[in-house]
Design a protein around this motif. Sequence first.
Motif, PDB file in Angstrom:
ATOM      1  N   UNK A   1       0.824  -2.053  -0.464  1.00 12.81           N
ATOM      2  CA  UNK A   1       0.127  -0.525  -0.022  1.00 12.81           C
ATOM      3  C   UNK A   1       0.801   1.375  -0.123  1.00 12.81           C
ATOM      4  N   UNK A   2       1.756   1.006   0.408  1.00  9.22           N
ATOM      5  CA  UNK A   2       2.460   2.607   1.106  1.00  9.22           C
ATOM      6  C   UNK A   2       4.033   2.541  -0.614  1.00  9.22           C
ATOM      7  N   UNK A   3       3.628   1.555  -2.174  1.00  3.99           N
ATOM      8  CA  UNK A   3       4.329   2.107  -2.838  1.00  3.99           C
ATOM      9  C   UNK A   3       3.208   1.941  -4.028  1.00  3.99           C
ATOM     10  N   UNK A   4       2.129   2.062  -3.477  1.00  5.76           N
ATOM     11  CA  UNK A   4       1.460   2.405  -3.568  1.00  5.76           C
ATOM     12  C   UNK A   4       1.062   4.193  -4.151  1.00  5.76           C
ATOM     13  N   UNK A   5       1.193   4.521  -3.109  1.00  4.08           N
ATOM     14  CA  UNK A   5       1.084   5.678  -2.186  1.00  4.08           C
ATOM     15  C   UNK A   5       1.984   6.885  -2.748  1.00  4.08           C
ATOM     16  N   UNK A   6       2.785   6.353  -2.877  1.00  2.00           N
ATOM     17  CA  UNK A   6       5.008   7.176  -2.375  1.00  2.00           C
ATOM     18  C   UNK A   6       4.315   7.331  -4.603  1.00  2.00           C
ATOM     19  N   UNK A   7       3.806   6.268  -5.195  1.00  2.00           N
ATOM     20  CA  UNK A   7       3.837   6.125  -6.804  1.00  2.00           C
ATOM     21  C   UNK A   7       3.235   7.350  -7.646  1.00  2.00           C
ATOM     22  N   UNK A   8       1.673   7.176  -6.559  1.00  9.76           N
ATOM     23  CA  UNK A   8       0.945   8.696  -6.543  1.00  9.76           C
ATOM     24  C   UNK A   8       1.156   9.685  -6.589  1.00  9.76           C
ATOM     25  N   UNK A   9       2.301  10.009  -4.915  1.00  4.56           N
ATOM     26  CA  UNK A   9       2.230  11.351  -4.944  1.00  4.56           C
ATOM     27  C   UNK A   9       3.748  11.173  -5.739  1.00  4.56           C
ATOM     28  N   UNK A  10       4.691  10.677  -6.146  1.00  9.16           N
ATOM     29  CA  UNK A  10       5.592  11.233  -7.243  1.00  9.16           C
ATOM     30  C   UNK A  10       5.395  11.141  -8.938  1.00  9.16           C
ATOM     31  N   UNK A  11       4.197  10.527  -9.262  1.00  6.00           N
ATOM     32  CA  UNK A  11       3.424  11.020 -10.556  1.00  6.00           C
ATOM     33  C   UNK A  11       1.461  12.036 -10.465  1.00  6.00           C
ATOM     34  N   UNK A  12       2.054  12.630  -9.049  1.00  7.64           N
ATOM     35  CA  UNK A  12       0.646  13.106  -9.949  1.00  7.64           C
ATOM     36  C   UNK A  12      -0.064  13.952 -10.477  1.00  7.64           C
ATOM     37  N   UNK A  13       1.317  14.671 -11.682  1.00  9.10           N
ATOM     38  CA  UNK A  13       0.694  15.554 -12.089  1.00  9.10           C
ATOM     39  C   UNK A  13       0.827  14.282 -13.852  1.00  9.10           C
ATOM     40  N   UNK A  14       1.392  13.978 -13.505  1.00 10.71           N
ATOM     41  CA  UNK A  14       0.672  12.690 -14.522  1.00 10.71           C
ATOM     42  C   UNK A  14      -0.518  11.618 -15.045  1.00 10.71           C
ATOM     43  N   UNK A  15      -1.061  12.071 -13.507  1.00 11.21           N
ATOM     44  CA  UNK A  15      -1.970  10.634 -13.051  1.00 11.21           C
ATOM     45  C   UNK A  15      -2.986  12.078 -13.441  1.00 11.21           C
ATOM     46  N   UNK A  16      -3.360  12.962 -13.558  1.00  9.08           N
ATOM     47  CA  UNK A  16      -3.919  14.245 -13.169  1.00  9.08           C
ATOM     48  C   UNK A  16      -4.397  14.182 -14.880  1.00  9.08           C
ATOM     49  N   UNK A  17      -3.517  14.317 -15.909  1.00 10.08           N
ATOM     50  CA  UNK A  17      -3.295  15.020 -17.140  1.00 10.08           C
ATOM     51  C   UNK A  17      -3.980  13.355 -17.702  1.00 10.08           C
ATOM     52  N   UNK A  18      -3.335  12.081 -17.316  1.00 11.48           N
ATOM     53  CA  UNK A  18      -4.367  11.138 -18.023  1.00 11.48           C
ATOM     54  C   UNK A  18      -5.884  11.084 -17.296  1.00 11.48           C
ATOM     55  N   UNK A  19      -6.004  11.323 -16.406  1.00 10.97           N
ATOM     56  CA  UNK A  19      -7.301  11.173 -15.660  1.00 10.97           C
ATOM     57  C   UNK A  19      -8.309  12.103 -16.762  1.00 10.97           C
ATOM     58  N   UNK A  20      -7.682  13.746 -17.244  1.00 10.64           N
ATOM     59  CA  UNK A  20      -8.129  14.632 -17.936  1.00 10.64           C
ATOM     60  C   UNK A  20      -8.360  14.635 -19.238  1.00 10.64           C
TER      61      UNK A  20
END
Length: 119
Positions: A1-20
Motif C-alpha cells: 500500500x505504501x508503494x502505491x501511495x509513493x507512486x501516486x505522490x511522485x506522479x500526481x501531475x501525470x495521473x491528473x493529465x491522464x484522468x483529464x
Amino acid sequence: MRKVLNFVNDNKKVIIVVVLIIVLVGTIYFMNGSKKAAETFSPGSEKTATEAKLTGILGSIDGVGETDVMINEGEDGIVGVVIVCRGADNIMTRNDILNVVSTALNIDKKLIAIYSMKN
C-alpha cells in the motif's frame, strides 16, 4: 500500500493529465452521440426526396391542405410513415391519404399514421 501511495505522490501531475484526457474523450464521445440522435429526430431537419414528393402529392389532393410527412426507414425498408395535415379530421380525406401513401410507397396501410394538424 505504501508503494502505491509513493507512486501516486511522485506522479500526481501525470495521473491528473491522464484522468483529464479520459474525461475529455468521454465527453466528446457522448456529445457526438447525442448530437447524432438530435440530428436524426429533429423536426426541422431536411426532408428526403421521397418525403418531399409525397408532401407535394398529398398537398394536391382535394381536402388535404397543408401537409407534413416523415418516413421512418429501417434496415429492411420503410417501417413507418407519419402524416400530419389540415384535412385529417375528415374520414374520406384520411382514407384518400391512406390509399395514396400505401400505393406510392408500396407499404402496408398499418405502417401509416395520420394526424390532424393543429390550427
